[in-house]
Design an enzyme around this catalytic site. Structure first.
Site, PDB file in Angstrom:
ATOM      1  N   LYS A  36     -38.138   8.385  17.337  1.00 14.46           N
ATOM      2  CA  LYS A  36     -37.693   7.121  17.937  1.00 14.46           C
ATOM      3  C   LYS A  36     -37.506   7.230  19.452  1.00 14.46           C
ATOM      4  O   LYS A  36     -37.805   6.282  20.175  1.00 14.46           O
ATOM      5  CB  LYS A  36     -36.406   6.636  17.285  1.00 14.46           C
ATOM      6  CG  LYS A  36     -35.158   7.385  17.690  1.00 14.46           C
ATOM      7  CD  LYS A  36     -33.910   6.720  17.160  1.00 14.46           C
ATOM      8  CE  LYS A  36     -32.670   7.511  17.542  1.00 14.46           C
ATOM      9  NZ  LYS A  36     -32.457   7.595  19.000  1.00 14.46           N
ATOM     10  N   THR A  37     -37.042   8.392  19.925  1.00 13.86           N
ATOM     11  CA  THR A  37     -36.837   8.543  21.373  1.00 13.86           C
ATOM     12  C   THR A  37     -38.166   8.454  22.107  1.00 13.86           C
ATOM     13  O   THR A  37     -38.274   7.825  23.160  1.00 13.86           O
ATOM     14  CB  THR A  37     -36.145   9.884  21.677  1.00 13.86           C
ATOM     15  OG1 THR A  37     -34.917   9.961  20.953  1.00 13.86           O
ATOM     16  CG2 THR A  37     -35.866  10.033  23.159  1.00 13.86           C
ATOM     17  N   ASP A 227     -30.729   1.466  22.043  1.00 10.46           N
ATOM     18  CA  ASP A 227     -30.926   2.629  21.177  1.00 10.46           C
ATOM     19  C   ASP A 227     -29.739   2.753  20.219  1.00 10.46           C
ATOM     20  O   ASP A 227     -28.642   2.272  20.510  1.00 10.46           O
ATOM     21  CB  ASP A 227     -31.041   3.883  22.041  1.00 10.46           C
ATOM     22  CG  ASP A 227     -31.535   5.097  21.253  1.00 10.46           C
ATOM     23  OD1 ASP A 227     -32.031   4.918  20.122  1.00 10.46           O
ATOM     24  OD2 ASP A 227     -31.424   6.213  21.783  1.00 10.46           O
ATOM     25  N   GLU A 228     -29.943   3.409  19.080  1.00  8.67           N
ATOM     26  CA  GLU A 228     -28.878   3.643  18.088  1.00  8.67           C
ATOM     27  C   GLU A 228     -28.153   2.333  17.762  1.00  8.67           C
ATOM     28  O   GLU A 228     -26.922   2.264  17.743  1.00  8.67           O
ATOM     29  CB  GLU A 228     -27.878   4.686  18.604  1.00  8.67           C
ATOM     30  CG  GLU A 228     -28.489   6.023  18.975  1.00  8.67           C
ATOM     31  CD  GLU A 228     -28.898   6.868  17.772  1.00  8.67           C
ATOM     32  OE1 GLU A 228     -28.824   6.375  16.644  1.00  8.67           O
ATOM     33  OE2 GLU A 228     -29.315   8.029  17.984  1.00  8.67           O
ATOM     34  N   GLN A 258     -28.215   5.799   9.012  1.00 12.08           N
ATOM     35  CA  GLN A 258     -27.455   6.724   9.850  1.00 12.08           C
ATOM     36  C   GLN A 258     -26.286   6.029  10.555  1.00 12.08           C
ATOM     37  O   GLN A 258     -25.810   6.500  11.592  1.00 12.08           O
ATOM     38  CB  GLN A 258     -28.383   7.380  10.872  1.00 12.08           C
ATOM     39  CG  GLN A 258     -29.474   8.229  10.232  1.00 12.08           C
ATOM     40  CD  GLN A 258     -30.292   8.995  11.254  1.00 12.08           C
ATOM     41  OE1 GLN A 258     -29.795   9.869  11.950  1.00 12.08           O
ATOM     42  NE2 GLN A 258     -31.576   8.658  11.342  1.00 12.08           N
ATOM     43  N   ARG A 613     -30.441  16.835   9.407  1.00 13.58           N
ATOM     44  CA  ARG A 613     -30.386  17.674  10.622  1.00 13.58           C
ATOM     45  C   ARG A 613     -31.233  18.933  10.437  1.00 13.58           C
ATOM     46  O   ARG A 613     -31.569  19.612  11.406  1.00 13.58           O
ATOM     47  CB  ARG A 613     -28.954  18.112  10.926  1.00 13.58           C
ATOM     48  CG  ARG A 613     -27.927  17.028  11.243  1.00 13.58           C
ATOM     49  CD  ARG A 613     -28.382  16.020  12.231  1.00 13.58           C
ATOM     50  NE  ARG A 613     -29.005  14.884  11.559  1.00 13.58           N
ATOM     51  CZ  ARG A 613     -29.839  14.023  12.136  1.00 13.58           C
ATOM     52  NH1 ARG A 613     -30.206  14.196  13.378  1.00 13.58           N
ATOM     53  NH2 ARG A 613     -30.350  13.008  11.458  1.00 13.58           N
TER      54      ARG A 613
END
Length: 761
Positions: A36-37, A227-228, A258, A613
């Site tokens: 996504k980044t 973002d997020e 998330q 993770r």
């Protein structure tokens, strides 16, 4: 500068679709490890290449570190124009707007930003001044209550006039919360200060009450990217919605699976119901995971599938199958830690891995103790993320308070911290009198201090007058246009802080002195950084105050450590080997999160985040007994273990851990309590045979640990595990005293002397 096709060619079809979406509302649902980044970064670069001026792009992140990394990537593609982007955290961007526009709300551009400690200190003072019991009105609780109100955009006026809030507070036997909220806000305003929540709250007020300013920024920001997005609260969403209402070019990136910050006010409904606010919304799903093995991805999917409230997606990966997820059953929490530490030791030896490839994730910070002890015993370096940060150390906060007060003499909390630092013979009673006098005369504390002869006589009055003269001399340097480092260095020297620390010749004193020097180094770096247009002390203080824990690097510069952290802190990170520990009912899921489905689903999302993770290997562990508040409790395995498809799991066989003083086995008789649920979880799991290869030395019969305070190079020593050796090197770093010792047949080991047991021969 890269050619446009170069970076677009690196994208898979959904990523490319998201990057090149022309205009209008866009939601990018980005599964864990889906890049996504990269997509967000490339989208901004693509917009600029299509002719959008960087000055007209607003990109909001949750850490300054993320914003900095994105800006650097964009700069590699489109060049120096990337510096003109409005990119940063919600708090840093809104603080910037409030610096420009805050006078409309009655603040100067030099307003102070209170951190949590400042806010608690102020609330503690108010509770005392109002004669309330601080055991009933606990500062933490009061601050959380106020914070929740602000995040829901409830002002103190609305709070005290809302009968529901009043009744709730009465039922909780805290009827004065509304009064505390009102007093706290008024005192912040008098101090020309805002707390973190005010940065969001006041931006909403600014846009609500001053439509010309809202209109200015609505037309300025032609594209708004968030973002997020799953972590946004009501306040953050309303601001971004208002800012993008003219051009409708809002792009949100996130993953509902998330969303784990409800306790901070995050509202998962923002992402779940985003389509309701934007009927023309274009949705792109990034479902390919590039991070983890098939086993890890599929195990995570089998868990999160149990949540009812979620956006539909199918996360998959083309990575290798990978090894099964190991489940470790331990008899106790201490044994759990020893087994995990041994597992790391073996993996490092067998796989050629580094400490930094490993992370131990837990639900609560209190769980770290046992793992710290276990890792220390076998000399594995570790770091705890989320501990005391550099900027929270006393000596750092002391000097920062001087800097803050020099910039803003209305900052009451900074004043209380420095008025008797170093000692000037000004007691708490005198300070309290100054604060009360200022309130009674409707004057600021600084007005009282700078005219102290009218209020306080004698030696205390003289000392306060000298303090006022000192602050005026510091203020003059700012008015003369001196840069942040010149002013800060002068304050550190002239205030007496540096001299007091320098004269303390203890190891701790030396460490504190070095820390203050390091702070001055950071001010110098800020001034020398060409990207910082403003070199003022005020600009530096804003940068420091808005720094998040994720933005801070390892203080000793040593990244080769096993990472210990809470799962909440691990969001956005990845490690080759991950250990999720303490998987027991009432610990994970937490007993605080079992009251309703909404809370339980958030806890399950937290477990999903923990699983995802891991890149190559995931290990889960639980203990049959655990100490809690001094009592030994029998534990049930977490329901989350049962929710993972059993085809992805393996149960670790019993093993002996030989590096501790007493060998411990995890195949000891089980408690007589019923573990039917546990047995259902671990049935049908294929055992994994493990061997422990940690060497063991039998200490001499007269072994007694020596005082190592005078240990030096060349000394002969004995260690209970490594045997006999010679001290090769001594390292002193603050309070850490380390000895590098060459042991016979064991090689070179570096031991922390505050923990190592050594007999000097």
């Amino acid at each position: 500068m890269q050619n446009q096709n170069n970076y677009l060619d690196k994208l898979n079809p959904p990523q490319r679709e998201a990057v090149t979406h022309p205009e209008g509302p866009l939601m990018i649902i980005a599964g864990a490890g889906s890049g996504k980044t990269r997509v967000l970064t490339y989208r901004i670069a693509w917009l600029i290449e299509q002719g959008v001026d960087p000055f007209n792009i607003l990109s909001l992140t949750f850490t300054n570190k993320a914003a900095g990394e994105m800006r650097n990537r964009i700069q590699q593609i489109i060049g120096a124009d990337a510096k003109n982007l409005w990119m940063g955290t919600f708090h840093s961007i809104f603080a910037k707007i409030l610096r420009f526009e805050g006078k409309r709300l009655g603040y100067t551009s030099d307003f102070t930003i209170y951190d949590t400690d400042d806010s608690k200190s102020l609330i503690r003072s108010i509770i005392k001044e109002l004669g309330l019991d601080d055991k009933t009105y606990r500062p933490n609780y009061v601050l959380n209550r106020i914070s929740n109100a602000k995040n829901a955009l409830v002002s103190w006026e609305a709070y005290v006039n809302n009968p529901i809030y009043m009744e709730d507070d009465k039922a909780a036997r805290m009827p004065e919360i509304g009064r505390l909220y009102k007093t706290y806000q008024m005192r912040c305003f008098q101090a020309n200060a805002m707390d973190f929540d005010d940065l969001l709250f006041n931006t909403n007020v600014l846009f609500r009450d001053h439509l010309d300013i809202l209109n200015k920024y609505q037309h300025k920001f032609k594209h708004v990217l968030v973002d997020e997005f799953q972590d946004t609260n009501v306040s953050q969403y309303l601001i971004t919605k208002k800012l993008s209402s003219v051009h409708q070019n809002i792009c949100v990136v996130g993953d509902d699976a998330q969303s784990i910050y409800a306790f901070r006010g995050a509202n998962i409904q923002n992402i779940l119901n985003f389509k309701n606010d934007y009927p023309e919304l274009h949705v792109v799903k990034l479902e390919q995971n590039y991070r983890s093995t098939k086993t890890i991805v599929n195990a995570a999917n089998s868990v999160i599938a149990r949540n009812r409230e979620q956006l539909e997606k199918n996360v998959f990966t083309d990575n290798e199958e990978g090894s099964k997820i190991e489940v470790i059953k331990a008899a106790s929490d201490n044994e759990e830690a020893r087994l995990i530490a041994t597992n790391i030791f073996e993996a490092k030896s067998n796989e050629g891995l580094k400490n930094s490839d490993f992370s131990i994730l837990y639900r609560t910070n209190a769980q770290s103790r046992a793992f710290e002890e276990a890792l220390r015993k076998i000399n594995i370096k570790y770091r705890i993320v989320g501990g005391l940060s550099f900027y929270q150390r006393k000596e750092i906060k002391d000097l920062l308070a001087y800097l803050r007060y020099t910039v803003n003499q209305n900052d009451e909390e900074a004043f209380k911290r420095i008025i008797n630092l170093p000692k000037r013979g000004i007691g708490d009673t005198t300070v309290a009198k100054i604060v009360v006098t200022a309130a009674e005369n409707n004057r600021s504390v600084w007005e009282v201090v700078s005219n102290i002869s009218q209020y306080v006589a004698g030696r205390a009055g003289q000392a306060i007058d000298e303090f006022a003269i000192l602050i005026k001399s510091f203020k003059l340097m700012i008015e003369e246009g001196k840069d942040a480092h010149t002013v800060a260095a002068y304050i550190a020297k002239t205030s007496g802080i540096l001299r007091e620390l320098y004269e303390d010749k203890t190891v701790e004193g030396l460490s504190r002195y070095e820390n203050v020097q390091e702070l001055l180094n950071s001010v110098k770096q800020f001034v020398d950084n060409p990207e910082n247009e403003e070199k003022t002390l005020s600009a530096f203080l804003q940068t420091v105050t808005l720094m998040t824990s994720a933005d801070q690097e390892d203080e000793d510069g040593d990244n080769e450590r096993v990472t210990l952290m809470t799962i909440h802190g691990a969001k956005g990170l990845e490690f080759k080997y991950v250990y999720i520990v303490g998987l027991e009912e009432n610990l994970f899921p937490s007993q605080m999160m079992l009251q309703n489905r909404t809370d339980l689903e958030e806890e399950r999302r937290l477990f999903y985040v923990a699983i995802t993770r891991a890149e190559r290997k995931l290990t889960l562990s639980y203990a049959e007994t655990r100490y809690n508040y001094g009592r030994l409790n029998y534990c049930e395995p977490s329901r989350f273990l049962e929710e993972i498809d059993k085809s992805f799991l393996q149960l670790s066989k019993s093993r002996t851990v030989s590096y501790d003083d007493t060998p411990v086995r995890n195949d000891r008789p089980t408690s007589t309590l019923s573990f039917a649920k546990k047995e259902s979880i671990i049935s049908n799991l294929k055992p994994v045979q493990k061997a422990v290869a940690t060497p063991q030395h039998t200490p001499s019969g007269d072994f007694v640990a020596s005082d190592t305070s005078k240990l030096k190079e060349g000394d002969k020593v004995e260690h209970p595990k490594f045997g006999f050796g010679t001290v090769k090197r001594m390292d002193i770093n603050g309070t850490d005293r380390k000895a590098t010792i060459v042991f016979d047949g064991q090689g070179e080991k570096t031991l922390l002397l505050s923990f190592a047991k050594l007999r000097i021969l």
